[in-house]
Design a protein around this motif. Structure first.
Motif, short mmCIF file in Angstrom:
data_model
loop_
_atom_site.label_atom_id
_atom_site.label_comp_id
_atom_site.label_asym_id
_atom_site.label_seq_id
_atom_site.Cartn_x
_atom_site.Cartn_y
_atom_site.Cartn_z
N ASP A 497 -18.36 37.72 37.68
CA ASP A 497 -18.42 36.58 36.76
C ASP A 497 -19.86 36.27 36.38
O ASP A 497 -20.17 35.98 35.21
CB ASP A 497 -17.80 35.33 37.42
CG ASP A 497 -16.29 35.40 37.50
OD1 ASP A 497 -15.72 36.38 36.98
OD2 ASP A 497 -15.68 34.48 38.09
N ILE A 498 -20.75 36.32 37.37
CA ILE A 498 -22.16 36.04 37.10
C ILE A 498 -22.74 37.12 36.20
O ILE A 498 -23.46 36.82 35.24
CB ILE A 498 -22.95 35.96 38.43
CG1 ILE A 498 -22.44 34.80 39.27
CG2 ILE A 498 -24.44 35.82 38.16
CD1 ILE A 498 -23.07 34.71 40.65
N GLN A 499 -22.43 38.37 36.48
CA GLN A 499 -22.95 39.46 35.67
C GLN A 499 -22.46 39.34 34.22
O GLN A 499 -23.21 39.62 33.28
CB GLN A 499 -22.54 40.81 36.26
CG GLN A 499 -23.07 41.05 37.68
CD GLN A 499 -24.57 40.88 37.77
OE1 GLN A 499 -25.32 41.42 36.95
NE2 GLN A 499 -25.03 40.12 38.76
N SER A 500 -21.22 38.92 34.06
CA SER A 500 -20.68 38.76 32.71
C SER A 500 -21.37 37.62 31.97
O SER A 500 -21.72 37.75 30.79
CB SER A 500 -19.17 38.51 32.80
OG SER A 500 -18.62 38.29 31.51
N LEU A 501 -21.59 36.51 32.68
CA LEU A 501 -22.20 35.35 32.03
C LEU A 501 -23.69 35.55 31.77
O LEU A 501 -24.28 34.85 30.94
CB LEU A 501 -21.99 34.10 32.88
CG LEU A 501 -20.55 33.58 32.93
CD1 LEU A 501 -20.41 32.45 33.94
CD2 LEU A 501 -20.10 33.10 31.55
N LYS A 502 -24.31 36.49 32.46
CA LYS A 502 -25.72 36.77 32.20
C LYS A 502 -25.97 37.27 30.79
O LYS A 502 -27.08 37.18 30.28
CB LYS A 502 -26.26 37.79 33.21
CG LYS A 502 -26.66 37.19 34.55
CD LYS A 502 -27.30 38.25 35.44
CE LYS A 502 -27.83 37.66 36.72
NZ LYS A 502 -28.46 38.69 37.59
N SER A 503 -24.94 37.82 30.17
CA SER A 503 -25.09 38.31 28.80
C SER A 503 -25.04 37.19 27.77
O SER A 503 -25.33 37.42 26.59
CB SER A 503 -24.00 39.34 28.49
OG SER A 503 -22.71 38.74 28.56
#
Length: 711
Positions: A497-503
């Motif tokens: 989830d964090i990796q996705s929201l980093k974009s």
């Protein structure tokens, strides 16, 4: 320029200073239009007001350069005469004028560049908050060095992100060069020949024309001068800000900071609100049925027994501030990712306040309001400048009742003078970044901002484990940092989830998902292991988003206050008739937490200067429908009032009043202060502003010497 007359020099640089400033406003105009499309009338009014404002500062600048050149040129002439050298009085004036004019132009360009950067970050000109931030940057740099400075970290992160500002700087400088070149061409080919013909053989008329021009320039074609610019009739906050001159605006902000540091007893007054009236109305808000027996300390009152919830025995208190936690970002899905699933779930097992408000817009103000139940002052935060005053804060009051009081933070202890303030106000021990385990990682893009929120919450857990062995009740406060700009997420945070929201372009989302995951991990683990037995947990934001988020000016300004509040009570303290998890619609704010915590634990003192009210009755049923929240923003130079009728926001700069709903879903409308629908609420808001600021500055909130034995 060697053959130009003095009048030609003055006219050239005068218009040049004006053009340099006009470029910045036109450069920012597309940004403002992208947010709010203007009507033709609004656009004309904005540009005309901005032109008058720029004319004032251009006139001041050229007069300053002229005076400086005249003084230095005269000294030059006298020096040549004393040495019996060739007398070149005007040559000296001209050379000094060119150097001084060039230096002034360069300073203007630098100031405008800084203003552009600040405007694009905060949609504000260089204001009080900017200069307060610069002061923090200098102070932290001196005291902790660049590695320990949060302000330096934030500034460094902005500078490192060259993609943000390189094109802006180059674009702005290109426009400035184009305008300067165009003016040089027009002046040398058209204006200067015309001035030569105009002044040929005449002295009086050109001089009078120049004097009239100076008079018009200094006043901006209005008898009120700069005051007329501040009071410009521009209803849109975005276009009002665009119309303001960066130099005038910055000078006011700098003066406000210096005045705040110099004048400890400065009162906040309005002609229509004498202090005596303000105090009386404030007392009615603070305690409608209370007795205020001490005129010298007008808010110290005898507490009235309320029919709220009382635990059977003193409970432990866990008070968790999440940096910038904004309730508009709860229960939100972005890019198919639920941003705060744990907090959304916790809402169903808590008393959740959907109309809770932070009283201020910065961490120091939020902590002060919550822990000391007093409204933040409009100038520099009381925690920074009034830390030697007497307050009756939560750590002191609980410590008097046998509680152990501690606080854990992930940054340096002296940020905002936190350590000094908390030590003076009852805290037994403050744990900062230096007391984390050696293996705990650091976060930060340039220098170390602090410790990750996961490590902070682990330290919070370890302190709870220790405190439970002492046999005494405790109050532990924790303050996260990850959701503060530049929204640093530790490298170890690899959740998809964090990796996705980093974009996502908004870095707040990934950092908020991270802290939600860490809250879930630590709090669920503590509950599973019995560490929350006999404990009440409060989760709130120190304020809403720092950044101006929203569709309208009203939402952007009110958004700074949109903190949520969760009150969760462990099963060991719950009883069917005293705790009913649900969403509360009543208005509440940070100042209400201190009296609520004391009341829940049956330790309410006989005397109190608290500005808040006991919310404990809301744990079992609806009550306090008449409660209010006073709001104070140094970002936007405004005050506000939230009550069951909605939100009022009042601009201290433009003296305009607007009304909106509590959820910021409806379009806010301007209203007159005499409007019967808002007149009483308006006076209540002014009373809270005038009285709270004045009494705080006078150090008349509380006296431990006078009242300490009467608790």
């Amino acid at each position: 320029m060697s053959e130009w007359s003095s009048k030609q020099l003055v006219v050239f640089w005068w218009v040049l200073f004006l053009g340099i400033q006009q470029v910045e406003r036109l450069f920012l105009l597309p940004d403002v239009m992208a947010v709010e499309a203007p009507s033709a009338g609004l656009l004309v009014n904005t540009l005309a007001t901005g032109f008058r404002a720029d004319l004032i500062t251009s006139t001041i600048a050229v007069l300053g350069v002229t005076l400086f050149s005249a003084v230095v040129g005269t000294l030059w002439w006298l020096g040549n005469r004393w040495r019996r050298g060739p007398v070149q009085g005007f040559t000296g004036f001209r050379r000094v004028f060119i150097v001084a004019g060039t230096a002034t132009a360069m300073l203007l360009v630098v100031l405008l560049l800084v203003d552009i950067g600040y405007y694009r970050y905060n949609q504000q000109r260089l204001n009080f908050v900017f200069f307060e931030y610069v002061g923090d940057l200098v102070t932290q740099w001196k005291e902790t060095g660049p590695v320990g400075s949060q302000a330096a970290e934030q500034t460094g992160a902005e500078l490192k992100d060259r993609g943000k500002w390189t094109s802006t700087v180059l674009g702005f400088l290109l426009y400035e060069i184009m305008v300067i070149t165009a003016w040089w061409f027009c002046f040398t080919r058209i204006v200067r020949p015309w001035l030569s013909r105009l002044t040929q053989g005449a002295v009086f008329a050109p001089n009078m024309l120049l004097l009239v021009g100076f008079a018009a320039g200094l006043t901006g074609f209005h008898h009120r001068g700069p005051e007329a610019i501040r009071a410009a009739d521009i209803s849109s906050a975005a276009y009002y800000t665009l119309a303001q001159n960066p130099v005038l605006y910055a000078s006011e902000g700098l003066r406000a900071v210096l005045d705040a540091q110099r004048k400890s007893d400065q009162s906040q007054t309005f002609d229509e609100m004498p202090l005596s009236d303000a105090v009386r109305l404030t007392q009615d808000v603070v305690g409608p049925d209370a007795l205020f027996p001490y005129p010298e300390y007008p808010f110290v009152h005898q507490t009235v027994a309320a029919s709220g919830v009382r635990f059977s025995h003193p409970a432990n208190v866990l008070l968790i501030f999440v940096e910038g936690l904004d309730r508009r970002f709860l229960n939100k899905t972005v890019a198919n990712v639920r941003v705060t699933p744990f907090l959304d779930q916790l809402r169903n097992d808590s008393i959740y306040f959907e109309h809770f408000f932070a009283n201020g817009v910065q961490t120091a103000r939020g902590l002060f309001s919550t822990l000391c139940s007093y409204y933040p002052r409009q100038g520099t935060a009381a925690m920074k400048t009034r830390y030697l005053h007497d307050y009756a804060c939560l750590p002191s009051l609980l410590r008097e009742r046998g509680y152990r009081t501690e606080m854990v933070i992930g940054y340096d202890r002296d940020l905002n003078r936190l350590h000094v303030f908390m030590s003076r106000n009852g805290l037994h021990q403050l744990f900062d970044r230096s007391q984390f385990p050696p293996e705990a990682e650091e976060i930060g893009a340039v220098a170390s901002t602090g410790r990750p929120d996961g490590a902070l919450l682990d330290l919070m857990r370890s302190r709870v484990e220790h405190l439970r062995t002492t046999g005494s009740p405790f109050c532990l406060t924790a303050m996260t940092i990850g959701t503060h700009h530049p929204f640093a997420v530790p490298a170890s945070a690899t959740h998809p989830d964090i990796q996705s929201l980093k974009s996502e372009p908004d870095g707040f989302l990934a950092s908020l998902r991270y802290v939600d995951l860490e809250l879930e991990r630590v709090l669920k683990g503590m509950k599973r292991d019995g560490l929350l037995k006999d404990t009440v947990v409060f989760i709130l934001g120190d304020h809403g988003r720092h950044e101006t988020i929203g569709q309208t000016d009203f939402e952007k300004q009110a958004g700074h206050f949109m903190s949520p509040l969760f009150i969760w009570v462990d099963d060991s303290l719950r009883e069917p008739d005293t705790y009913r998890p649900r969403t509360v619609t009543a208005v509440a704010s940070q100042v209400d937490l201190l009296p609520t915590i004391l009341a829940l634990n049956g330790v309410t003192p006989r005397l109190s200067p608290s500005m808040g009210r006991d919310l404990s009755c809301l744990l079992r049923s609806d009550c306090l429908e008449d409660n209010v929240a006073f709001l104070s923003s140094v970002y936007d130079d405004l005050i506000g009032l939230a009550d069951r009728n909605g939100l009022l926001l009042y601009s201290l700069r433009s003296r305009t009043l607007r009304r909106g709903d509590l959820d910021l879903k409806e379009v806010a409308v301007p209203v007159g202060s005499a409007n019967p629908a808002v007149a009483e609420r308006y006076r209540k808001m002014l009373a809270l502003y005038v009285a709270s600021n004045t009494i705080l500055n006078q150090n008349k909130i509380w006296s431990w010497k006078e009242f300490g034995q009467k608790l």
